[in-house]
Design a protein around this motif. Structure first.
Motif, PDB file in Angstrom:
ATOM      1  N   ILE A  72       0.874  -1.179   0.000  1.00 53.80           N
ATOM      2  CA  ILE A  72       0.000   0.000   0.000  1.00 53.80           C
ATOM      3  C   ILE A  72       0.910   1.227   0.000  1.00 53.80           C
ATOM      4  O   ILE A  72       1.696   1.426   0.927  1.00 53.80           O
ATOM      5  CB  ILE A  72      -0.909   0.023   1.242  1.00 53.80           C
ATOM      6  N   LEU A  73       0.825   2.038  -1.057  1.00 55.67           N
ATOM      7  CA  LEU A  73       1.772   3.135  -1.252  1.00 55.67           C
ATOM      8  C   LEU A  73       1.189   4.476  -0.826  1.00 55.67           C
ATOM      9  O   LEU A  73       0.057   4.815  -1.154  1.00 55.67           O
ATOM     10  CB  LEU A  73       2.172   3.208  -2.727  1.00 55.67           C
ATOM     11  N   GLY A  74       2.009   5.245  -0.098  1.00 54.99           N
ATOM     12  CA  GLY A  74       1.675   6.626   0.247  1.00 54.99           C
ATOM     13  C   GLY A  74       2.810   7.540  -0.170  1.00 54.99           C
ATOM     14  O   GLY A  74       3.970   7.256   0.120  1.00 54.99           O
ATOM     15  N   CYS A  75       2.527   8.632  -0.887  1.00 51.79           N
ATOM     16  CA  CYS A  75       3.556   9.567  -1.355  1.00 51.79           C
ATOM     17  C   CYS A  75       3.354  10.925  -0.689  1.00 51.79           C
ATOM     18  O   CYS A  75       2.264  11.510  -0.774  1.00 51.79           O
ATOM     19  CB  CYS A  75       3.502   9.705  -2.873  1.00 51.79           C
ATOM     20  N   THR A  76       4.402  11.439  -0.048  1.00 46.63           N
ATOM     21  CA  THR A  76       4.293  12.715   0.673  1.00 46.63           C
ATOM     22  C   THR A  76       4.560  13.923  -0.209  1.00 46.63           C
ATOM     23  O   THR A  76       4.371  15.053   0.228  1.00 46.63           O
ATOM     24  CB  THR A  76       5.284  12.751   1.848  1.00 46.63           C
ATOM     25  N   ASN A  77       5.045  13.712  -1.437  1.00 45.46           N
ATOM     26  CA  ASN A  77       5.433  14.828  -2.317  1.00 45.46           C
ATOM     27  C   ASN A  77       6.409  15.775  -1.618  1.00 45.46           C
ATOM     28  O   ASN A  77       6.276  17.001  -1.681  1.00 45.46           O
ATOM     29  CB  ASN A  77       4.199  15.585  -2.814  1.00 45.46           C
ATOM     30  N   ASP A  78       7.393  15.163  -0.935  1.00 45.69           N
ATOM     31  CA  ASP A  78       8.466  15.888  -0.236  1.00 45.69           C
ATOM     32  C   ASP A  78       7.960  16.740   0.931  1.00 45.69           C
ATOM     33  O   ASP A  78       8.656  17.649   1.373  1.00 45.69           O
ATOM     34  CB  ASP A  78       9.272  16.758  -1.206  1.00 45.69           C
ATOM     35  N   ARG A  79       6.778  16.444   1.424  1.00 46.30           N
ATOM     36  CA  ARG A  79       6.275  17.124   2.632  1.00 46.30           C
ATOM     37  C   ARG A  79       6.513  16.198   3.822  1.00 46.30           C
ATOM     38  O   ARG A  79       5.744  15.275   4.081  1.00 46.30           O
ATOM     39  CB  ARG A  79       4.790  17.461   2.494  1.00 46.30           C
ATOM     40  N   GLU A  80       7.615  16.458   4.531  1.00 47.82           N
ATOM     41  CA  GLU A  80       7.996  15.560   5.614  1.00 47.82           C
ATOM     42  C   GLU A  80       6.966  15.536   6.737  1.00 47.82           C
ATOM     43  O   GLU A  80       6.864  14.535   7.462  1.00 47.82           O
ATOM     44  CB  GLU A  80       9.358  15.947   6.176  1.00 47.82           C
ATOM     45  N   ASP A  81       6.167  16.593   6.865  1.00 47.17           N
ATOM     46  CA  ASP A  81       5.146  16.618   7.918  1.00 47.17           C
ATOM     47  C   ASP A  81       4.021  15.620   7.649  1.00 47.17           C
ATOM     48  O   ASP A  81       3.252  15.286   8.560  1.00 47.17           O
ATOM     49  CB  ASP A  81       4.548  18.029   8.047  1.00 47.17           C
ATOM     50  N   LYS A  82       3.930  15.117   6.403  1.00 43.27           N
ATOM     51  CA  LYS A  82       2.882  14.155   6.066  1.00 43.27           C
ATOM     52  C   LYS A  82       3.237  12.729   6.486  1.00 43.27           C
ATOM     53  O   LYS A  82       2.363  11.860   6.536  1.00 43.27           O
ATOM     54  CB  LYS A  82       2.614  14.179   4.556  1.00 43.27           C
ATOM     55  N   GLU A  83       4.510  12.474   6.765  1.00 41.60           N
ATOM     56  CA  GLU A  83       4.932  11.112   7.096  1.00 41.60           C
ATOM     57  C   GLU A  83       4.214  10.549   8.324  1.00 41.60           C
ATOM     58  O   GLU A  83       3.665   9.431   8.261  1.00 41.60           O
ATOM     59  CB  GLU A  83       6.447  11.064   7.285  1.00 41.60           C
ATOM     60  N   PRO A  84       4.176  11.276   9.456  1.00 37.04           N
ATOM     61  CA  PRO A  84       3.456  10.734  10.605  1.00 37.04           C
ATOM     62  C   PRO A  84       1.965  10.524  10.319  1.00 37.04           C
ATOM     63  O   PRO A  84       1.362   9.581  10.837  1.00 37.04           O
ATOM     64  CB  PRO A  84       3.658  11.807  11.693  1.00 37.04           C
ATOM     65  N   ASP A  85       1.386  11.403   9.473  1.00 34.72           N
ATOM     66  CA  ASP A  85      -0.037  11.243   9.127  1.00 34.72           C
ATOM     67  C   ASP A  85      -0.268   9.925   8.395  1.00 34.72           C
ATOM     68  O   ASP A  85      -1.241   9.219   8.665  1.00 34.72           O
ATOM     69  CB  ASP A  85      -0.503  12.412   8.247  1.00 34.72           C
ATOM     70  N   TYR A  86       0.625   9.601   7.462  1.00 33.85           N
ATOM     71  CA  TYR A  86       0.490   8.345   6.722  1.00 33.85           C
ATOM     72  C   TYR A  86       0.676   7.143   7.649  1.00 33.85           C
ATOM     73  O   TYR A  86      -0.013   6.132   7.510  1.00 33.85           O
ATOM     74  CB  TYR A  86       1.498   8.282   5.575  1.00 33.85           C
ATOM     75  N   VAL A  87       1.642   7.243   8.562  1.00 39.48           N
ATOM     76  CA  VAL A  87       1.866   6.129   9.494  1.00 39.48           C
ATOM     77  C   VAL A  87       0.612   5.903  10.341  1.00 39.48           C
ATOM     78  O   VAL A  87       0.171   4.765  10.530  1.00 39.48           O
ATOM     79  CB  VAL A  87       3.093   6.398  10.391  1.00 39.48           C
ATOM     80  N   ARG A  88       0.019   6.991  10.848  1.00 40.19           N
ATOM     81  CA  ARG A  88      -1.215   6.862  11.641  1.00 40.19           C
ATOM     82  C   ARG A  88      -2.336   6.256  10.803  1.00 40.19           C
ATOM     83  O   ARG A  88      -3.072   5.375  11.254  1.00 40.19           O
ATOM     84  CB  ARG A  88      -1.659   8.247  12.147  1.00 40.19           C
ATOM     85  N   LEU A  89      -2.487   6.747   9.562  1.00 39.96           N
ATOM     86  CA  LEU A  89      -3.554   6.271   8.683  1.00 39.96           C
ATOM     87  C   LEU A  89      -3.383   4.785   8.380  1.00 39.96           C
ATOM     88  O   LEU A  89      -4.355   4.015   8.441  1.00 39.96           O
ATOM     89  CB  LEU A  89      -3.552   7.083   7.386  1.00 39.96           C
TER      90      LEU A  89
END
Length: 340
Positions: free
Chosen positions: A105-122
């Motif tokens: 299951i792939l998640g791409c942050t588009n170089d927004r490091e603040d999105k990484e924890p959001d993806y991990v939670r999701l």
């Protein structure tokens, strides 16, 4: 007369765990233990294995998820899609998890490091079995968030204490590559780096460069910064050569930056490998279509993905601290193609 198991198999109906049990001559509980790595006699294991191999049976991911609380899915979080290193690491990951019947299951942050924890939670909330986080930048706040998540996690491309990691020897790769330019006689070198929030591609590679030039009293250098794309590499090289036309070497922290810098050298009609040298850490097919081909430090990205996936699967089945803290540093190879 065919048995019900044969009927399901030969007419293409989906097999059930009961069908496998009937064919193997064991209970459904024994088949369940086999699928989940439980204890069984060798005789039963062989009978179940043979039945599964003959029928092509695959357990229902949904049913397994209901039993275990997790799905047979691996979350993969990447900073960008248009990257050779990312694509190679992804191929390595899928080499391993496909064989273990896990779906990526792939998640791409588009170089927004603040999105990484959001993806991990999701992903954790959607009950993936584990997560591989690629090329992240760490902060104390982000570290706390990641440690709070009750989910197996492996990081690639970085060496962070407290997390399982697979990364490359960025410092020595850049140090050795820089020495190659110095040995070629280059004495006025431009280093094009990236943000040092990225401790490996940014900080470690810059320190490797400075370690090499610090040992040479007659070498001078300037440092320019770029993003992770060719355009910013082009801009940095153009600015450097416009301010000092005597620069005789360019070394880049990324292959993309080097591809941009090459365009500046073409525009200025500089003879690469003769009047000026250029090299970069990271190796891709694009480096081999340049004229001349670009000299690089080759990293084993596919192996990085494979090792990270194996580490994650090990962690999924084992919560020991030794698995949590294990870190793997991969080697590199200098590939001299003539641009030095």
């Amino acid at each position: 007369m065919r048995t019900i198991t044969e009927k399901f198999h030969w007419k293409g109906y989906p097999m059930t765990i009961k069908d496998v049990a009937n064919m193997a001559g064991v209970s459904t509980a024994a088949v369940s233990r086999y699928l989940n790595g439980g204890s069984l006699s060798n005789e039963k294991k062989e009978a179940i294995r043979a039945a599964i191999e003959k029928t092509g049976y695959r357990p229902s991911l949904t049913a397994r998820g209901m039993r275990t609380g997790t799905m047979n899915q691996i979350g993969i979080i990447v900073p960008r899609i248009h990257s050779y290193s990312v694509s190679q690491i992804l191929e390595g990951i899928t080499d391993v998890i496909n064989l273990a019947d896990y779906m990526p299951i792939l998640g791409c942050t588009n170089d927004r490091e603040d999105k990484e924890p959001d993806y991990v939670r999701l992903m954790s909330g959607n009950h993936v079995a584990g997560v591989i986080l690629m090329g992240t930048m760490m902060s104390p706040a982000k570290q706390d968030i990641l440690l709070e998540q009750d989910i197996p996690l492996v990081i690639t491309g970085q060496n962070f204490k407290g997390f399982p990691c697979v990364y490359h020897d960025d410092f020595h790769a850049m140090e050795e590559l820089t020495k190659r330019l110095i040995q070629r006689g280059r004495r006025n070198i431009c280093y094009i780096g990236v943000t040092e929030k990225d401790l490996q591609a940014g900080l470690a590679r810059r320190k490797g460069f400075e370690s090499a030039v610090a040992k040479e009293k007659d070498v001078k250098y300037i440092i320019k910064k770029a993003d992770f794309d060719a355009q910013s590499g082009y801009d940095a090289a153009k600015e450097a050569l416009s301010s000092d036309a005597t620069i005789d070497g360019i070394i880049c922290a990324t292959g993309n930056a080097a591809n941009g810098a090459l365009q500046v050298l073409y525009e200025k009609n500089l003879r690469i490998g003769d009047e000026i040298s250029i090299a970069a850490v990271e190796d891709s097919w694009m480096n081999q279509v340049a004229k001349p081909q670009l000299s690089t430090a080759h990293f084993y990205y596919r192996q990085c993905g494979q090792d990270a996936a194996k580490m994650l699967l090990e962690k999924i089945g084992n919560t020991e601290e030794s698995v949590l803290a294990r870190q793997v540093c991969l080697n590199y190879t200098i590939v001299d193609r003539g641009s030095i």
